[in-house]
Design an enzyme around this catalytic site. Structure first.
Site, PDB file in Angstrom:
ATOM      1  N   LYS A   1      -5.354   6.610  12.183  1.00 43.14           N
ATOM      2  CA  LYS A   1      -5.751   7.153  10.885  1.00 43.14           C
ATOM      3  C   LYS A   1      -6.129   8.621  11.010  1.00 43.14           C
ATOM      4  O   LYS A   1      -6.818   9.017  11.951  1.00 43.14           O
ATOM      5  CB  LYS A   1      -6.919   6.351  10.316  1.00 43.14           C
TER       6      LYS A   1
ATOM      7  N   LYS B   1      -3.051   0.819  15.122  1.00 43.10           N
ATOM      8  CA  LYS B   1      -3.070   1.671  13.940  1.00 43.10           C
ATOM      9  C   LYS B   1      -3.762   3.000  14.248  1.00 43.10           C
ATOM     10  O   LYS B   1      -4.626   3.082  15.119  1.00 43.10           O
ATOM     11  CB  LYS B   1      -3.778   0.956  12.794  1.00 43.10           C
TER      12      LYS B   1
ATOM     13  N   CYS C   1     -14.668  -3.817   0.468  1.00 43.59           N
ATOM     14  CA  CYS C   1     -13.241  -4.030   0.684  1.00 43.59           C
ATOM     15  C   CYS C   1     -12.755  -5.135  -0.246  1.00 43.59           C
ATOM     16  O   CYS C   1     -13.538  -5.771  -0.948  1.00 43.59           O
ATOM     17  CB  CYS C   1     -12.979  -4.402   2.140  1.00 43.59           C
TER      18      CYS C   1
ATOM     19  N   CYS D   1     -15.056  -8.781   6.728  1.00 47.24           N
ATOM     20  CA  CYS D   1     -14.831  -9.076   8.141  1.00 47.24           C
ATOM     21  C   CYS D   1     -15.152  -7.809   8.924  1.00 47.24           C
ATOM     22  O   CYS D   1     -15.473  -6.777   8.334  1.00 47.24           O
ATOM     23  CB  CYS D   1     -13.373  -9.516   8.372  1.00 47.24           C
TER      24      CYS D   1
ATOM     25  N   CYS E   1     -12.573  -2.016   6.740  1.00 47.83           N
ATOM     26  CA  CYS E   1     -11.917  -1.408   5.576  1.00 47.83           C
ATOM     27  C   CYS E   1     -12.914  -0.864   4.558  1.00 47.83           C
ATOM     28  O   CYS E   1     -12.625   0.123   3.883  1.00 47.83           O
ATOM     29  CB  CYS E   1     -10.995  -2.424   4.906  1.00 47.83           C
TER      30      CYS E   1
ATOM     31  N   ARG F   1       0.865  -1.184   0.000  1.00 56.21           N
ATOM     32  CA  ARG F   1       0.000   0.000   0.000  1.00 56.21           C
ATOM     33  C   ARG F   1       0.904   1.238   0.000  1.00 56.21           C
ATOM     34  O   ARG F   1       1.717   1.406   0.912  1.00 56.21           O
ATOM     35  CB  ARG F   1      -0.903  -0.009   1.227  1.00 56.21           C
TER      36      ARG F   1
ATOM     37  N   ARG G   1      -1.157   6.331   9.571  1.00 56.07           N
ATOM     38  CA  ARG G   1      -1.148   5.813   8.204  1.00 56.07           C
ATOM     39  C   ARG G   1      -1.392   6.919   7.176  1.00 56.07           C
ATOM     40  O   ARG G   1      -1.363   8.089   7.508  1.00 56.07           O
ATOM     41  CB  ARG G   1      -2.174   4.687   8.096  1.00 56.07           C
TER      42      ARG G   1
ATOM     43  N   CYS H   1      -7.096 -11.330   1.124  1.00 57.38           N
ATOM     44  CA  CYS H   1      -7.003 -10.857   2.508  1.00 57.38           C
ATOM     45  C   CYS H   1      -7.069 -12.021   3.494  1.00 57.38           C
ATOM     46  O   CYS H   1      -8.040 -12.798   3.479  1.00 57.38           O
ATOM     47  CB  CYS H   1      -8.116  -9.862   2.818  1.00 57.38           C
TER      48      CYS H   1
END
Length: 570
Positions: free
Chosen positions: A216, A214, A434, A479, A483, A81, A151, A440
């Protein structure tokens, strides 16, 4: 106010904390793994560490069982990414990534993501280091696009108010650079940079153990909420006076991920801390990140994100700490309103006189299909385009800054290759998924591959009830990690197992309300039956211009989610 013992969660640290502490500032033994041709994958801690360098190890799950029968390991490869603040990329850069995707990836595609960047899927180990070096030669990297760091920073794509967008985009780039890891690991491993002793390095913002989870960040230009501010830990809402950016309202603590069966996890909207002037923007960004660094839960990764820290210590306590660390006080929030989320498709003319063409890319998958050559078309546009490309947070592509005398040529190329289709419905444009299967490793159910047929069915239902001109914000994730941002949709499907989803309804078009779970663990046919019934009621009982998500709340079909910690599961 929370007492001090609640500021830091005590207990046995999650294993990722050991891994980060022992990684020598994200180096690990990645170079050793690169030289190992016995396996196509990365081993032990390196499997996790490569994420901080913008990659996830994956394999093709469609052929996993067959390879196991042949006594072969899974077909290990990486997904990369890129770091692309605000999603802006030049035509020259586009042609480079187009060629690499064609020649060096297993799938030959470029994937536009909900993080406003592109991904390569299916890069085998021998091509990994050359990939980084090639991207670096064009001015692109993948530093900190995954892992426990800040990110890729998003920014409203806004192709109309060109000068304001430029100012906002510049801040997105500044914030991204300011919050990057300072370690030299990326340059050493992938670019053959000069080696530095990790003991001589410092991470003043992220810390030596980086963040608990993470993180964002976005920059949004109201009234367009195309970056979904409530899906992110930190958001800067642009406030302009006389078309000039003067500062930001700062929203903190949004996030959509949850864990099936764990009611201590939930999606959450961001809180408005107030207004900050431009000169304190970077200080505030660093203060929010460092507060989360120090107070975030490092014992349980499921509760490690900023949203849970705010719930645990209290919004006021967190806000005051940010003010202390940034040596400032938030002013009262400036008025703003978010009214829309979708991209503006087709041609629009900016206030600078340049034209901008937004192309719908279903699922963000740029590939040459039997009936339309999307990848070739984008490359042909890149060969003649004099402006730039803007990747949107809704997986679409903007050909930006087109002069009047080039407009007809760009349109002709886009039409020839199926990039510009007059019959694409509003519903299809308002739908998103996603990646999910087959690549994935977290996917529980189909998403990208299911979306086109799911939209076909939804379009048929709308037409059946006389609503073919209407659309619903419709999103599918494979899931519960969020995303595809289904937890800000009017109808959101969250993968639970093979062909099984949880059905959520009741979000709104503006992206400021989280949908409620309506049915759990149901198959696609039952989902469509339920949607048919609900849309039937909507068509008969709606108020004038009432959106679907607003209707199901007003009609009492589901209760609104007001405070996720208290009523998301109620």
């Amino acid at each position: 106010m929370a007492d001090n013992k609640n500021l830091i969660v005590e207990g046995k640290l999650a294993d990722n904390e050991r891994m980060k502490a022992q990684s020598k500032h994200l180096r690990g033994t990645i170079t050793t793994d690169l030289a190992d041709d016995v396996t196509g994958g990365f081993t032990a801690d390196n499997f996790q560490l490569i994420r901080f360098h913008g990659m996830y190890q994956q394999d093709d799950r469609d052929i996993r069982a067959e390879r196991a029968k042949q006594k072969l390991e899974p077909l290990h490869n990486v997904m990369l990414r890129a770091r692309l603040p605000g999603g802006v990329i030049t035509p020259e850069q586009w042609l480079v990534i187009d060629k690499f995707a064609e020649e060096k990836t297993m799938y030959g595609s470029i994937r536009l993501t909900t993080r406003q960047t592109f991904q390569f899927h299916g890069v085998l180990k021998p091509n990994v280091k050359p990939m980084h070096q090639l991207l670096n030669s064009t001015g692109i990297d993948s530093i900190a696009t995954a892992g426990d760091v800040n990110r890729n920073v998003l920014c409203t794509s806004n192709p109309v108010e060109s000068e304001l967008h430029k100012q906002a985009w510049n801040w997105a780039a500044k914030i991204s650079e300011h919050l990057l890891p300072k370690t030299n690991a990326y340059a050493e491993i992938w670019l053959d940079g000069e080696k530095v002793e990790s003991t001589q390095e410092q991470e003043p913002i992220l810390g030596d153990n980086y963040l608990p989870r993470k993180f964002k960040t976005t920059v949004v230009i109201p009234p367009h909420n195309d970056v979904d501010v409530h899906a992110n830990d930190l958001n800067f809402v642009a406030i302009a006076e006389n078309d000039k950016l003067v500062g930001f309202n700062v929203l903190v603590g949004g996030g959509l991920a949850m864990t099936h069966g764990d009611m201590t996890t939930f999606p959450r909207k961001a809180d408005n801390f107030g207004f900050v002037s431009l000169d304190k923007t970077l200080d505030v960004a660093a203060a929010v990140v460092s507060t989360q660094r120090d107070w975030g839960n490092r014992t349980n990764r499921k509760n490690a994100k900023t949203k849970y820290t705010l719930e645990r210590v209290g919004v006021d306590t967190f806000k005051k700490e940010v003010e202390k660390r940034a040596s400032m006080t938030f002013a009262e929030s400036r008025p703003f309103k978010l009214t829309s989320r979708g991209d503006r498709f087709g041609w629009v003319k900016g206030i600078d006189g340049k034209h901008h063409l937004t192309l719908f890319i279903e699922n963000g998958r740029i590939l040459d299909f039997a009936n339309k050559s999307l990848k070739k078309g984008c490359a042909e546009i890149a060969k003649v385009h004099q402006g730039d490309f803007r990747l949107t947070a809704n997986q679409n592509l903007i050909v930006a800054g087109v002069p009047e005398d080039q407009k007809a040529l760009i349109e002709a190329i886009a039409t020839q290759h199926g990039l510009l289709e007059a019959n694409t419905s509003k519903q299809r444009q308002d739908s998103m998924a996603c990646v999910s299967l087959p690549t994935c490793p977290l996917a529980m159910a189909e998403a990208e591959r299911y979306l086109p047929s799911a939209v076909d069915q939804l379009e048929s239902i709308l037409s059946k009830h006389g609503l073919a001109h209407e659309s619903i914000i419709y999103r599918i994730t494979g899931c519960p990690n969020g995303c595809g941002r289904a937890m800000l949709a009017e109808i959101g499907l969250v993968g639970k197992g093979p062909n099984k989803y949880n059905l959520h309804i009741g979000g709104n078009r503006e992206g400021t309300r989280i949908p409620k779970m309506y049915k759990e663990n149901i198959v696609d046919t039952e989902i469509m039956q339920i949607i048919d019934e609900l849309i039937g009621r909507w068509s008969k009982e709606r108020l004038q211009n009432e959106a679907f998500g607003d209707f199901v709340i007003r009609a009492g079909i589901v209760a609104p989610v007001v405070n996720s910690a208290e009523d998301f599961y109620a």
